[in-house]
Design an enzyme around this catalytic site. Structure first.
Site, PDB file in Angstrom:
ATOM      1  N   ASN A   1       0.870  -1.366  -0.173  1.00  0.00           N
ATOM      2  CA  ASN A   1       0.007  -0.041  -0.072  1.00  0.00           C
ATOM      3  C   ASN A   1       0.973   1.434   0.095  1.00  0.00           C
ATOM      4  O   ASN A   1       0.286   2.274  -0.491  1.00  0.00           O
ATOM      5  CB  ASN A   1      -1.025   0.031   1.273  1.00  0.00           C
ATOM      6  CG  ASN A   1      -1.596   1.128   1.573  1.00  0.00           C
ATOM      7  OD1 ASN A   1      -2.512   1.680   1.027  1.00  0.00           O
ATOM      8  ND2 ASN A   1      -1.042   1.935   2.567  1.00  0.00           N
TER       9      ASN A   1
ATOM     10  N   TYR B   1       3.270   9.439 -11.545  1.00  0.00           N
ATOM     11  CA  TYR B   1       2.278   8.706 -10.597  1.00  0.00           C
ATOM     12  C   TYR B   1       1.282   7.854 -11.512  1.00  0.00           C
ATOM     13  O   TYR B   1       1.056   6.760 -11.218  1.00  0.00           O
ATOM     14  CB  TYR B   1       1.661   9.829  -9.921  1.00  0.00           C
ATOM     15  CG  TYR B   1       0.761   9.245  -9.230  1.00  0.00           C
ATOM     16  CD1 TYR B   1       0.983   8.698  -7.751  1.00  0.00           C
ATOM     17  CD2 TYR B   1      -0.832   9.378  -9.241  1.00  0.00           C
ATOM     18  CE1 TYR B   1      -0.016   8.399  -6.958  1.00  0.00           C
ATOM     19  CE2 TYR B   1      -1.755   8.931  -8.638  1.00  0.00           C
ATOM     20  CZ  TYR B   1      -1.318   8.251  -6.992  1.00  0.00           C
ATOM     21  OH  TYR B   1      -2.432   7.956  -6.513  1.00  0.00           O
TER      22      TYR B   1
ATOM     23  N   THR C   1      -6.902  11.839   3.543  1.00  0.00           N
ATOM     24  CA  THR C   1      -5.606  11.325   4.305  1.00  0.00           C
ATOM     25  C   THR C   1      -4.530  12.214   4.169  1.00  0.00           C
ATOM     26  O   THR C   1      -4.589  13.439   3.456  1.00  0.00           O
ATOM     27  CB  THR C   1      -5.002   9.783   3.623  1.00  0.00           C
ATOM     28  OG1 THR C   1      -4.384  10.295   2.420  1.00  0.00           O
ATOM     29  CG2 THR C   1      -6.075   8.868   3.317  1.00  0.00           C
TER      30      THR C   1
ATOM     31  N   LYS D   1       0.908   4.092 -11.444  1.00  0.00           N
ATOM     32  CA  LYS D   1      -0.498   3.369 -11.002  1.00  0.00           C
ATOM     33  C   LYS D   1      -0.892   2.680 -12.084  1.00  0.00           C
ATOM     34  O   LYS D   1      -1.496   1.547 -11.846  1.00  0.00           O
ATOM     35  CB  LYS D   1      -1.386   4.449 -10.646  1.00  0.00           C
ATOM     36  CG  LYS D   1      -0.574   5.294  -9.204  1.00  0.00           C
ATOM     37  CD  LYS D   1      -0.484   4.144  -7.983  1.00  0.00           C
ATOM     38  CE  LYS D   1      -0.404   4.906  -6.799  1.00  0.00           C
ATOM     39  NZ  LYS D   1      -0.064   3.867  -5.551  1.00  0.00           N
TER      40      LYS D   1
ATOM     41  N   ILE E   1      -9.359  10.287  -1.252  1.00  0.00           N
ATOM     42  CA  ILE E   1      -9.371   9.850  -0.107  1.00  0.00           C
ATOM     43  C   ILE E   1      -9.098  10.817   0.878  1.00  0.00           C
ATOM     44  O   ILE E   1      -7.961  11.585   0.643  1.00  0.00           O
ATOM     45  CB  ILE E   1      -8.665   8.672   0.124  1.00  0.00           C
ATOM     46  CG1 ILE E   1      -9.125   7.642  -0.969  1.00  0.00           C
ATOM     47  CG2 ILE E   1      -9.236   7.920   1.770  1.00  0.00           C
ATOM     48  CD1 ILE E   1     -10.425   7.357  -1.048  1.00  0.00           C
TER      49      ILE E   1
HETATM   50  N1  LIG Z   1      -5.215   9.356  -0.813  1.00  0.00           N
HETATM   51  C1  LIG Z   1      -5.688   9.303  -1.760  1.00  0.00           C
HETATM   52  O1  LIG Z   1      -6.293  10.217  -2.246  1.00  0.00           O
HETATM   53  C2  LIG Z   1      -5.272   8.501  -2.564  1.00  0.00           C
HETATM   54  C3  LIG Z   1      -5.754   8.261  -3.955  1.00  0.00           C
HETATM   55  C4  LIG Z   1      -5.063   7.161  -4.672  1.00  0.00           C
HETATM   56  C5  LIG Z   1      -4.166   6.409  -4.288  1.00  0.00           C
HETATM   57  N2  LIG Z   1      -3.616   6.558  -3.212  1.00  0.00           N
HETATM   58  C6  LIG Z   1      -2.848   5.649  -2.865  1.00  0.00           C
HETATM   59  O2  LIG Z   1      -2.964   5.001  -1.450  1.00  0.00           O
HETATM   60  C7  LIG Z   1      -1.686   4.758  -0.886  1.00  0.00           C
HETATM   61  C8  LIG Z   1      -1.793   5.231   0.384  1.00  0.00           C
HETATM   62  O3  LIG Z   1      -1.921   6.635   0.630  1.00  0.00           O
HETATM   63  P1  LIG Z   1      -2.495   7.403   1.707  1.00  0.00           P
HETATM   64  O4  LIG Z   1      -3.365   8.469   1.147  1.00  0.00           O
HETATM   65  O5  LIG Z   1      -2.596   6.467   2.987  1.00  0.00           O
HETATM   66  O6  LIG Z   1      -1.006   8.327   2.135  1.00  0.00           O
HETATM   67  P2  LIG Z   1      -0.228   8.690   3.103  1.00  0.00           P
HETATM   68  O7  LIG Z   1       0.933   9.788   2.763  1.00  0.00           O
HETATM   69  O8  LIG Z   1      -1.144   9.125   4.470  1.00  0.00           O
HETATM   70  O9  LIG Z   1       0.523   7.166   3.816  1.00  0.00           O
HETATM   71  C9  LIG Z   1       1.290   6.727   3.059  1.00  0.00           C
HETATM   72  C10 LIG Z   1       2.490   6.060   3.827  1.00  0.00           C
HETATM   73  O10 LIG Z   1       3.564   5.343   2.939  1.00  0.00           O
HETATM   74  C11 LIG Z   1       4.648   5.741   3.731  1.00  0.00           C
HETATM   75  N3  LIG Z   1       5.633   5.413   2.630  1.00  0.00           N
HETATM   76  C12 LIG Z   1       5.869   6.346   1.534  1.00  0.00           C
HETATM   77  N4  LIG Z   1       6.921   6.043   0.940  1.00  0.00           N
HETATM   78  C13 LIG Z   1       7.634   4.746   1.553  1.00  0.00           C
HETATM   79  C14 LIG Z   1       8.620   3.928   1.157  1.00  0.00           C
HETATM   80  N5  LIG Z   1       9.408   4.111   0.260  1.00  0.00           N
HETATM   81  N6  LIG Z   1       8.985   2.691   2.125  1.00  0.00           N
HETATM   82  C15 LIG Z   1       7.955   2.595   2.938  1.00  0.00           C
HETATM   83  N7  LIG Z   1       6.897   3.433   3.146  1.00  0.00           N
HETATM   84  C16 LIG Z   1       6.599   4.713   2.524  1.00  0.00           C
HETATM   85  C17 LIG Z   1       4.527   6.868   4.508  1.00  0.00           C
HETATM   86  O11 LIG Z   1       5.603   6.965   5.307  1.00  0.00           O
HETATM   87  C18 LIG Z   1       3.270   6.849   4.775  1.00  0.00           C
HETATM   88  O12 LIG Z   1       3.034   6.379   6.200  1.00  0.00           O
HETATM   89  C19 LIG Z   1      -0.668   5.058  -1.723  1.00  0.00           C
HETATM   90  O13 LIG Z   1      -0.050   3.958  -2.448  1.00  0.00           O
HETATM   91  C20 LIG Z   1      -1.309   6.351  -2.753  1.00  0.00           C
HETATM   92  O14 LIG Z   1      -0.787   6.449  -3.900  1.00  0.00           O
HETATM   93  C21 LIG Z   1      -4.062   7.494  -2.416  1.00  0.00           C
END
Ligand SMILES: NC(=O)c1ccc[n+]([C@@H]2O[C@H](COP(=O)([O-])OP(=O)(O)OC[C@H]3O[C@@H](n4cnc5c(N)ncnc54)[C@H](O)[C@@H]3O)[C@@H](O)[C@H]2O)c1
Length: 252
Positions: A91, A156, A191, A160, A189
Site C-alpha cells: 500500500n 504517478y 488522508t 499506478k 481519499i
Molecule cells: N489519498 C488518496 O486520495 C489516494 C488516492 C489514490 C491512491 N492513493 C494511494 O494510496 C496509498 C496510501 O496513500 P495514503 O493516502 O494513505 O498516503 P499517506 O501519505 O497518508 O500514507 C502513505 C504511507 O506510506 C509511507 N511510505 C512512503 N514511501 C515509503 C517507502 N518508500 N517505504 C515505506 N513506506 C513508505 C509513508 O511514510 C506513509 O506512512 C498510496 O499508494 C497512494 O498512492 C491514495
C-alpha cells in the site's frame, strides 16, 4: 463466531499513515496479526500501540519498499516473529506532481520505484512464503489515475497503471498456487497525502467530478481490503476495485 482474518498473518506497507494505518487497525480488529511496515519507524510504532491498546497483536518494522534488501528483511522479520505470512498489502506510495518536461529523471525513478517496483519486490519475496502456507493473498494500492490520467501527474499515472496490470500478471502466474492478487483504486481519499490540497479547491474538484457527495475516509478503503484479504473473496483474483464515489462511472 470466527473473525474474518482470524489466524492470518499480514504485512501492510505504508501502515503508519492514512489508508495503511486504517487497514492495520481494521485487519487487527478482524483478528489478523499485523506487521505495520513503514519508512518512518516511529509512525509504525504509534499504530502498533493503538492495535495493542485494542487487544490486538502487531509488530512495527522499518522498511523502504523500493529497496529489495529492505523488503526481504521485512518479510524475514515477519516470519521470524509470527511464524509465516498469509497476506501482503502493498500500500505504501507517494503522489508527486509534474508533467514529463517538469520532472527530473531522478523524480521519475523515485516515483516508479516506490509506487510500482515496490509491488514487484513485495510479491517476489512474499510469494515463496505464501506458498509454504498453501496459498495466500496480495493486495496492491493503485489509484483511479492509473485507469485514466490527469494533467500534471505523469510519473504517478504511469506507475499506478503499471500497478494495475502487474496485479493481473501476478494473479495469473500464481493462481494455481492458491495465491490471489487484487488491486484497489482509490479516488480522492481524506488522508495526510491529500491534506496539502487547499480545501476550497478540493470542494470544487469533488463537486465537479465526484457524483456521490462527501469525503471518502481511509476506513472505507480499509474495509474493502479486509474483504479482499478474507476467505469470503476466495474466488476473486486479478481484479481492480474502484472506490471513488462514482468518478469512474462516466462524465458527470
Ligand atoms: N489519498 C488518496 O486520495 C489516494 C488516492 C489514490 C491512491 N492513493 C494511494 O494510496 C496509498 C496510501 O496513500 P495514503 O493516502 O494513505 O498516503 P499517506 O501519505 O497518508 O500514507 C502513505 C504511507 O506510506 C509511507 N511510505 C512512503 N514511501 C515509503 C517507502 N518508500 N517505504 C515505506 N513506506 C513508505 C509513508 O511514510 C506513509 O506512512 C498510496 O499508494 C497512494 O498512492 C491514495
Amino acid at each position: 463466531m470466527q473473525q474474518q482474518l482470524e489466524h492470518k498473518i499480514a504485512i501492510i506497507t505504508g501502515g503508519g499513515s492514512g489508508i495503511g494505518r486504517a487497514s492495520c487497525l481494521a485487519f487487527a480488529e478482524a483478528g489478523a496479526k499485523v506487521v505495520v511496515a513503514n519508512r518512518t519507524l516511529a509512525k509504525a510504532e504509534a499504530v502498533v500501540e493503538e492495535i495493542e491498546a485494542n487487544g490486538g497483536e502487531a509488530l512495527p518494522v522499518q522498511v523502504d519498499v523500493s529497496q529489495g534488501e529492505a523488503v526481504q528483511r521485512m518479510i524475514a522479520e515477519t516470519v521470524a516473529h509470527f511464524g509465516g505470512l498469509d497476506i501482503l498489502f502493498n500500500n505504501a506510495g507517494i503522489s508527486p506532481a509534474g508533467s514529463v518536461t517538469e520532472i527530473s529523471e531522478a523524480e521519475w525513478d523515485t516515483c516508479l520505484d516506490i509506487d510500482l517496483k515496490s509491488i514487484f519486490l513485495g510479491a517476489k519475496y512474499a510469494i515463496p512464503k505464501l506458498k509454504k502456507r498453501g496459498g495466500g493473498t496480495i493486495i496492491n494500492t493503485a489509484g483511479t489515475l492509473g485507469i485514466r490520467a490527469c494533467r500534471g501527474k505523469a510519473a504517478y499515472a504511469a506507475a499506478k497503471a503499471g500497478a494495475i496490470n502487474l496485479t493481473r500478471s501476478i494473479a495469473l502466474d500464481y493462481a494455481r498456487d492458491h495465491i490471489r492478487c487484487n488491486v484497489i483504486c482509490p479516488g480522492y481519499i481524506d488522508t495526510p497525502l491529500t491534506a496539502d490540497f487547499p480545501s476550497a479547491e478540493r470542494d470544487v474538484f469533488l463537486d465537479r467530478f465526484q457524483p456521490l457527495p462527501g469525503l471518502i475516509q481511509a476506513e472505507e478503503v480499509a474495509a474493502l481490503a479486509v474483504y479482499l484479504a478474507s476467505d469470503a473473496a476466495k474466488m476473486v483474483t486479478g481484479q481492480r476495485f474502484v472506490i471513488d464515489g462514482g468518478q469512474q462511472a462516466g462524465i458527470f
